[in-house]
Scaffold this motif. Structure first.
Motif, PDB file in Angstrom:
ATOM      1  N   VAL A   1      -7.012 -18.740 -46.034  1.00 35.77           N
ATOM      2  CA  VAL A   1      -7.137 -19.460 -47.308  1.00 35.77           C
ATOM      3  C   VAL A   1      -8.086 -20.633 -47.167  1.00 35.77           C
ATOM      4  CG1 VAL A   1      -5.904 -20.912 -48.936  1.00 35.77           C
ATOM      5  CG2 VAL A   1      -4.922 -18.757 -48.218  1.00 35.77           C
ATOM      6  N   ARG A   2      -7.967 -21.340 -46.041  1.00 31.50           N
ATOM      7  CA  ARG A   2      -8.873 -22.489 -45.897  1.00 31.50           C
ATOM      8  C   ARG A   2     -10.323 -22.038 -45.809  1.00 31.50           C
ATOM      9  NH1 ARG A   2      -8.317 -25.034 -41.513  1.00 31.50           N
ATOM     10  NH2 ARG A   2      -6.478 -24.007 -40.669  1.00 31.50           N
ATOM     11  N   ALA A   3     -10.542 -20.948 -45.093  1.00 29.04           N
ATOM     12  CA  ALA A   3     -11.905 -20.430 -45.006  1.00 29.04           C
ATOM     13  C   ALA A   3     -12.408 -20.022 -46.393  1.00 29.04           C
ATOM     14  CB  ALA A   3     -11.949 -19.243 -44.059  1.00 29.04           C
TER      15      ALA A   3
ATOM     16  N   PHE B   1     -22.822 -25.877 -41.756  1.00 30.65           N
ATOM     17  CA  PHE B   1     -23.172 -24.980 -40.654  1.00 30.65           C
ATOM     18  C   PHE B   1     -23.165 -25.734 -39.328  1.00 30.65           C
ATOM     19  CE2 PHE B   1     -25.558 -21.206 -42.695  1.00 30.65           C
ATOM     20  CZ  PHE B   1     -24.547 -21.090 -43.619  1.00 30.65           C
ATOM     21  N   LEU B   2     -23.835 -26.882 -39.348  1.00 29.79           N
ATOM     22  CA  LEU B   2     -23.933 -27.642 -38.099  1.00 29.79           C
ATOM     23  C   LEU B   2     -22.576 -28.158 -37.673  1.00 29.79           C
ATOM     24  CD1 LEU B   2     -27.259 -29.594 -38.546  1.00 29.79           C
ATOM     25  CD2 LEU B   2     -26.743 -27.841 -36.861  1.00 29.79           C
ATOM     26  N   TYR B   3     -21.807 -28.623 -38.650  1.00 28.73           N
ATOM     27  CA  TYR B   3     -20.456 -29.120 -38.355  1.00 28.73           C
ATOM     28  C   TYR B   3     -19.639 -28.044 -37.660  1.00 28.73           C
ATOM     29  CZ  TYR B   3     -15.541 -30.085 -39.459  1.00 28.73           C
ATOM     30  OH  TYR B   3     -14.184 -30.244 -39.400  1.00 28.73           O
ATOM     31  N   CYS B   4     -19.677 -26.839 -38.215  1.00 24.21           N
ATOM     32  CA  CYS B   4     -18.880 -25.755 -37.639  1.00 24.21           C
ATOM     33  C   CYS B   4     -19.406 -25.339 -36.273  1.00 24.21           C
ATOM     34  CB  CYS B   4     -18.871 -24.537 -38.559  1.00 24.21           C
ATOM     35  SG  CYS B   4     -17.884 -24.801 -40.015  1.00 24.21           S
ATOM     36  N   TYR B   5     -20.726 -25.324 -36.145  1.00 17.65           N
ATOM     37  CA  TYR B   5     -21.312 -24.870 -34.884  1.00 17.65           C
ATOM     38  C   TYR B   5     -21.004 -25.853 -33.759  1.00 17.65           C
ATOM     39  CZ  TYR B   5     -24.807 -23.371 -31.515  1.00 17.65           C
ATOM     40  OH  TYR B   5     -25.434 -22.950 -30.369  1.00 17.65           O
TER      41      TYR B   5
ATOM     42  N   LYS C   1     -11.302 -25.708 -24.553  1.00 17.45           N
ATOM     43  CA  LYS C   1     -10.581 -24.429 -24.481  1.00 17.45           C
ATOM     44  C   LYS C   1      -9.609 -24.230 -25.645  1.00 17.45           C
ATOM     45  CE  LYS C   1     -11.086 -23.469 -19.605  1.00 17.45           C
ATOM     46  NZ  LYS C   1     -12.473 -23.030 -19.647  1.00 17.45           N
ATOM     47  N   HIS C   2      -9.921 -24.829 -26.771  1.00 14.84           N
ATOM     48  CA  HIS C   2      -9.143 -24.536 -27.979  1.00 14.84           C
ATOM     49  C   HIS C   2      -9.797 -23.345 -28.667  1.00 14.84           C
ATOM     50  CE1 HIS C   2      -6.439 -28.018 -28.285  1.00 14.84           C
ATOM     51  NE2 HIS C   2      -7.375 -28.634 -27.598  1.00 14.84           N
ATOM     52  N   PHE C   3      -9.606 -22.169 -28.066  1.00 12.63           N
ATOM     53  CA  PHE C   3     -10.399 -21.027 -28.517  1.00 12.63           C
ATOM     54  C   PHE C   3     -10.069 -20.581 -29.933  1.00 12.63           C
ATOM     55  CE2 PHE C   3     -10.784 -20.336 -23.851  1.00 12.63           C
ATOM     56  CZ  PHE C   3     -12.124 -20.624 -23.805  1.00 12.63           C
ATOM     57  N   ARG C   4      -8.807 -20.773 -30.308  1.00 12.67           N
ATOM     58  CA  ARG C   4      -8.424 -20.316 -31.643  1.00 12.67           C
ATOM     59  C   ARG C   4      -9.196 -21.082 -32.715  1.00 12.67           C
ATOM     60  NH1 ARG C   4      -4.087 -20.519 -35.288  1.00 12.67           N
ATOM     61  NH2 ARG C   4      -3.655 -22.596 -34.555  1.00 12.67           N
ATOM     62  N   LYS C   5      -9.208 -22.393 -32.528  1.00 11.08           N
ATOM     63  CA  LYS C   5      -9.918 -23.251 -33.485  1.00 11.08           C
ATOM     64  C   LYS C   5     -11.422 -22.951 -33.434  1.00 11.08           C
ATOM     65  CE  LYS C   5     -10.239 -26.992 -36.147  1.00 11.08           C
ATOM     66  NZ  LYS C   5      -9.696 -27.042 -37.498  1.00 11.08           N
ATOM     67  N   ALA C   6     -11.923 -22.755 -32.229  1.00  6.61           N
ATOM     68  CA  ALA C   6     -13.348 -22.467 -32.074  1.00  6.61           C
ATOM     69  C   ALA C   6     -13.717 -21.197 -32.830  1.00  6.61           C
ATOM     70  CB  ALA C   6     -13.693 -22.315 -30.596  1.00  6.61           C
ATOM     71  N   LEU C   7     -12.848 -20.224 -32.691  1.00  5.22           N
ATOM     72  CA  LEU C   7     -13.083 -18.941 -33.347  1.00  5.22           C
ATOM     73  C   LEU C   7     -13.131 -19.128 -34.854  1.00  5.22           C
ATOM     74  CD1 LEU C   7     -13.417 -16.294 -31.926  1.00  5.22           C
ATOM     75  CD2 LEU C   7     -11.025 -15.782 -32.331  1.00  5.22           C
ATOM     76  N   GLU C   8     -12.209 -19.935 -35.337  1.00  3.66           N
ATOM     77  CA  GLU C   8     -12.143 -20.187 -36.780  1.00  3.66           C
ATOM     78  C   GLU C   8     -13.428 -20.845 -37.275  1.00  3.66           C
ATOM     79  OE1 GLU C   8      -8.668 -22.435 -37.827  1.00  3.66           O
ATOM     80  OE2 GLU C   8      -9.611 -23.101 -39.687  1.00  3.66           O
TER      81      GLU C   8
ATOM     82  N   LEU D   1     -16.442 -20.923 -35.841  1.00  5.94           N
ATOM     83  CA  LEU D   1     -17.618 -20.060 -35.727  1.00  5.94           C
ATOM     84  C   LEU D   1     -17.574 -18.952 -36.776  1.00  5.94           C
ATOM     85  CD1 LEU D   1     -17.793 -19.826 -31.844  1.00  5.94           C
ATOM     86  CD2 LEU D   1     -19.314 -21.090 -33.340  1.00  5.94           C
ATOM     87  N   HIS D   2     -16.370 -18.482 -37.029  1.00  2.00           N
ATOM     88  CA  HIS D   2     -16.203 -17.462 -38.065  1.00  2.00           C
ATOM     89  C   HIS D   2     -16.699 -17.989 -39.413  1.00  2.00           C
ATOM     90  CE1 HIS D   2     -14.174 -14.014 -39.930  1.00  2.00           C
ATOM     91  NE2 HIS D   2     -13.863 -14.848 -40.900  1.00  2.00           N
ATOM     92  N   ASN D   3     -16.398 -19.247 -39.669  1.00  2.00           N
ATOM     93  CA  ASN D   3     -16.853 -19.858 -40.922  1.00  2.00           C
ATOM     94  C   ASN D   3     -18.370 -19.821 -41.054  1.00  2.00           C
ATOM     95  OD1 ASN D   3     -14.333 -20.423 -41.810  1.00  2.00           O
ATOM     96  ND2 ASN D   3     -14.327 -22.554 -41.164  1.00  2.00           N
TER      97      ASN D   3
END
Lengths: 403, 427
Positions: free
Chosen positions: A381-383, B180-184, B194-201, B203-205
């Motif tokens: 949802v946030r995405a 884009f830059l913020y997420c990257y 090593k917070h991979f879950r958040k990283a994935l989120e 980068l997915h964005n």
């Protein structure tokens, strides 16, 4: 259990799927396939096609030539010149001058066919002008038969289907459907098969005119169709229905298969698998089954493994390996694959060589799933909100530019 | 002389008109008018700054500071200015500087650039965080400074500070590039921690964000996304979600071939194959500065394979583990298992006497108070989120541009297709 019915059920299929020619005696045995005995089971077009298939599959040698020779003889009895030429080409003179291309015969047959076709056309036209429904139906039917005999399957199918408009009784419709099914199987058009099977079954529900033989025929056809579509489960279910009537009789005819099923039910897996192994070579030569033998065998084996472990809380791997005629290490690998696939709920104690059943804790699993689903929802949802915002922004930019 | 006096006059105005909000608005008008003049006089303004109080006269101070920093200056001068700007950011009043966000952003940007030139990026970390907090109307707003701040964090390895900012969930975004830059950068910081879950989120964005043309940021993000996905999830699905922009769907994969092949080779589960592939494509990964992550991908495969064993085995000897996951010795297998137990990735006990590993079940029983609190907080979060969603939906249905566009599309259908009842009642 189902997996087993699949393989045996298919054999019944073949016998009844021969259409109008009832088989004499099936010979499916552990020994090298006796081509002649095998061919004797079938007649007409099916026989030729099956023989050609065997010739292609068995990889040369005496068996191939034997099969081709019999196919040649069989065709000579019929009128299918197209198939005849194909066989001659395959034989390629290897069977001596007797089995060469016979232009005189072919020409004669062709000429006769032409005449017959003309006659049929005339007849049909006459019927059509008189508008006698039954005669028109017969006319189309004759045409279908004619094309079928000469190997023009597409035309045969068309003509059989045309009779549909002139069917007056339930029996006619069933007849039409059976013809259509037969031709469709030969053509390899299995979607047609299943649609005509359902049509015939619908019809039988209305009129209850179906005798047991026809019903079995229909079910077999459906079984084959499902098999082609790789829906093994459905195929098995279809065949189960015939269990009661024909299955018993059939079993008496094929001792190996009977033993096999008996073993399976009473959990003598090793001997069951032995029987299966010995049947394999011949099943590979079967026209409908060959593509599926490997998959079916794998499934039968997995099914046996699953069934073996099912009632136990813990299983000694040594004993199990004995029952399946394999090594403990090999068995461990097989079980590992099944557990990974979630087909067996158990864990292996590799130290003591014991398999322990594992009962999933529903409560914990539910908690875990709920939390996970929540997290996923949160993230998605946030995405989505972010994307919506970006799109909104883009839209605003564009409208600003326009102003 | 005249010019000097008008600077004085301006200073006097700033001092006089910084009290209440109407005065400040008036002052803002004056400042806008004299902006050009200030830029022309920029070299002489530095001493004037001392006459102003950065907290009381924030708006005026900002205009002067912006003019002062707009021209190139020497290194010594830069050192002084950095101090001045840092002090200003700390002292300034949020309400005043938000009137001229562009000015504030450009001052902060120059500040960051100078700090980078001075090779002391550490000096920018705290001021930029303060600047962001003062600039954004709420923690949900993304500002242009976010990306700059995260970059500074990356170059100083202050990942923890960066992570603090990332914990605020952003939802208001206006500049796609900022986002884009913020997420990257954010993704990179999370990888560092090593917070991979958040990283994935994050980068997915970037990968799935709406875009009309493919940006380099998206390409780099996609590469990292593939790698992190392998490390964290042990798999990678090559298909995009259907909301991904067509530009990304069309050509993103063309730029990331080695990474996709890596994912392919990973999915076979054979460690030796993966290692040869990495060795062969080493140069490509080095060029992208992703070699470290690639190495993590390789070692994650051992973990993944060991984890799979816990699903199927109750006990297994270290020797067997080593054989199955292709480690060279039982000793090495023991190290891996030990590390994984420590990280909470598996539950197991090692019996060193006979070299056996006993795998246990997850001890979490979902019965503790903490767990219930955790579940409760998750529920609260979901509820807040769904409220927000409803609010947004309502806002959108009232948006005039949306309504007019939706109305236009509707006319394309035949009128008969619609019955009079609005769709939401049409269950």
């Amino acid at each position: 259990m189902e997996a087993d019915d699949e393989s045996t059920g298919q054999m019944i299929d073949e016998i009844y799927a021969n259409g109008d020619d009832p088989p004499s005696r099936p010979v499916i045995s552990g020994e090298q396939l006796d081509v002649e005995a095998y061919a004797a089971l079938y007649s007409g077009r099916t026989k030729v096609v099956r023989l050609l298939f065997i010739a292609e599959r068995c990889g040369g040698g005496a068996m191939e030539l034997e099969a081709l020779r019999m196919a040649y003889d069989e065709i000579k009895k019929g009128e299918n010149t197209q198939l005849f030429r194909e066989v001659v080409q395959r034989i390629d003179g290897r069977l001596g001058p007797e089995y060469g291309p016979d232009p005189a015969w072919a020409e004669a047959v062709d000429r006769r066919a032409e005449q017959r076709k003309e006659k049929l056309e005339n007849e049909l036209n006459a019927y059509r002008t008189n508008l006698i429904k039954e005669s028109i139906r017969m006319g189309y039917n004759d045409f279908g038969d004619f094309y079928y005999v000469h190997g023009l399957l597409g035309d045969a199918f068309k003509n059989y289907v045309r009779t549909r408009d002139y069917c007056t009784t339930g029996k006619h419709i069933t007849h039409m459907c059976l013809n259509a099914i037969l031709v469709s199987i030969e053509m390899g058009q299995f979607t047609h098969v299943s649609s005509y099977v359902s049509k015939a079954e619908q019809n039988s529900q209305n009129s209850d005119s179906l005798d047991t033989i026809t019903a079995a025929k229909l079910r077999c056809a459906a079984g084959i169709a499902y098999l082609e579509a790789k829906k093994y489960k459905l195929a098995a279910r279809k065949n189960k229905v015939i269990d009661n009537i024909n299955f018993r009789n059939f079993l008496e005819l094929v001792p190996e298969v009977r033993e096999l099923i008996h073993d399976f039910y009473s959990s003598h897996y090793a001997s069951c698998l032995d029987y299966l192994g010995s049947l394999k070579a011949n099943l590979l030569l079967d026209i409908h089954l060959h593509d599926h033998v490997e998959t079916l065998y794998e499934q039968i084996r997995s099914k046996a493994l699953i069934q073996y472990t099912h009632p136990f809380l813990s299983v000694d791997l040594h004993m199990m390996a004995n029952a399946f005629k394999t090594t403990v290490a090999g068995l461990e690998k097989e079980l590992e694959a099944l557990i990974t696939d979630n087909q067996i709920q158990a864990r292996i104690d590799s130290h003591n060589k014991i398999l322990y059943a594992r009962h999933a804790d529903q409560r914990n699993a539910t908690f875990q799933r709920v939390l996970q689903t929540g997290d996923e929802f949160d993230r998605d949802v946030r995405a989505m909100l972010l994307r919506a915002n970006l799109i909104k922004h883009d839209y605003n930019q564009k409208s600003l530019r326009k102003v | 002389m005249v010019k000097m006096s008008s600077v004085d006059a301006l200073v006097a105005q700033i001092q006089g008109l910084s009290g209440n909000s109407s005065d400040i608005h008036q002052l803002h008008g004056h400042l806008k008018q004299s902006d050009q003049f200030l830029h022309a006089e920029s070299t002489r303004l530095a001493p004037v700054l001392a006459q102003l109080d950065p907290a009381k006269h924030s708006l005026g101070y900002l205009y002067l500071l912006e003019a002062v920093t707009s021209v190139p200056f020497t290194k010594e001068r830069a050192n002084e200015l950095v101090v001045v700007v840092a002090r200003f950011i700390n002292a300034c009043t949020a309400k005043q500087i938000r009137l001229a966000p562009d000015k504030f952003i450009s001052v902060c940007r120059r500040f960051k650039d100078q700090v980078m030139l001075l090779e002391a990026p550490m000096r920018a970390v705290a001021p930029l965080l303060t600047a962001i907090q003062k600039l954004q109307p709420s923690t949900e707003h993304l500002t242009t400074l976010h990306a700059d701040f995260l970059l500074v964090c990356l170059s100083t390895k202050c990942y923890k500070t960066g992570l603090r900012l990332l914990e605020d969930n952003i939802s208001e975004v206006d500049q796609p590039r900022d986002f884009f830059l913020y997420c990257y950068y954010g993704g990179m910081i999370c990888i560092g921690q090593k917070h991979f879950r958040k990283a994935l989120e994050l980068l997915h964005n970037v990968v799935t964000a709406p875009m009309s043309t493919l940006s380099a940021i998206a390409v780099e993000a996609y590469k990292k996304y593939i790698l992190v996905s392998l490390i964290h999830l042990g798999q990678f699905t090559t298909s995009f979600p259907k909301y991904t922009s067509s530009a990304a769907q069309r050509s993103l994969k063309n730029y990331c071939q080695p990474y996709l092949e890596l994912a392919n080779s990973y999915s076979t589960g054979k460690i030796s194959e993966l290692q040869t592939f990495v060795q062969m494509n080493r140069d490509k990964f080095v060029v992208d500065t992703n070699l470290g992550l690639v190495k993590q991908v390789v070692s994650s495969m051992y973990k993944r394979n060991i984890q799979r064993l816990t699903q199927t085995y109750l006990t297994l000897s270290l020797q067997d583990i080593a054989n199955t996951v292709q480690l060279s010795s039982p000793k090495e297998a023991e190290m891996h298992v030990l590390q994984m137990i420590q990280d909470g990735e598996i539950y197991a006990a090692i019996n060193q006497k006979d070299g056996m590993v006993r795998f246990l079940e997850d001890p979490e029983q979902y019965k503790t108070c903490e767990m219930i609190e955790h579940v409760d907080s998750s529920i609260q979060r979901m509820m807040a989120l769904s409220k927000k969603l409803t609010a947004m939906d309502e806002k959108m249905s009232c948006d005039p541009s949306y309504v007019s566009k939706a109305g236009r599309e509707r006319q394309r259908f035949d009128f008969d297709d619609f019955d009079g009842v609005p769709q939401r009642f049409n269950l």
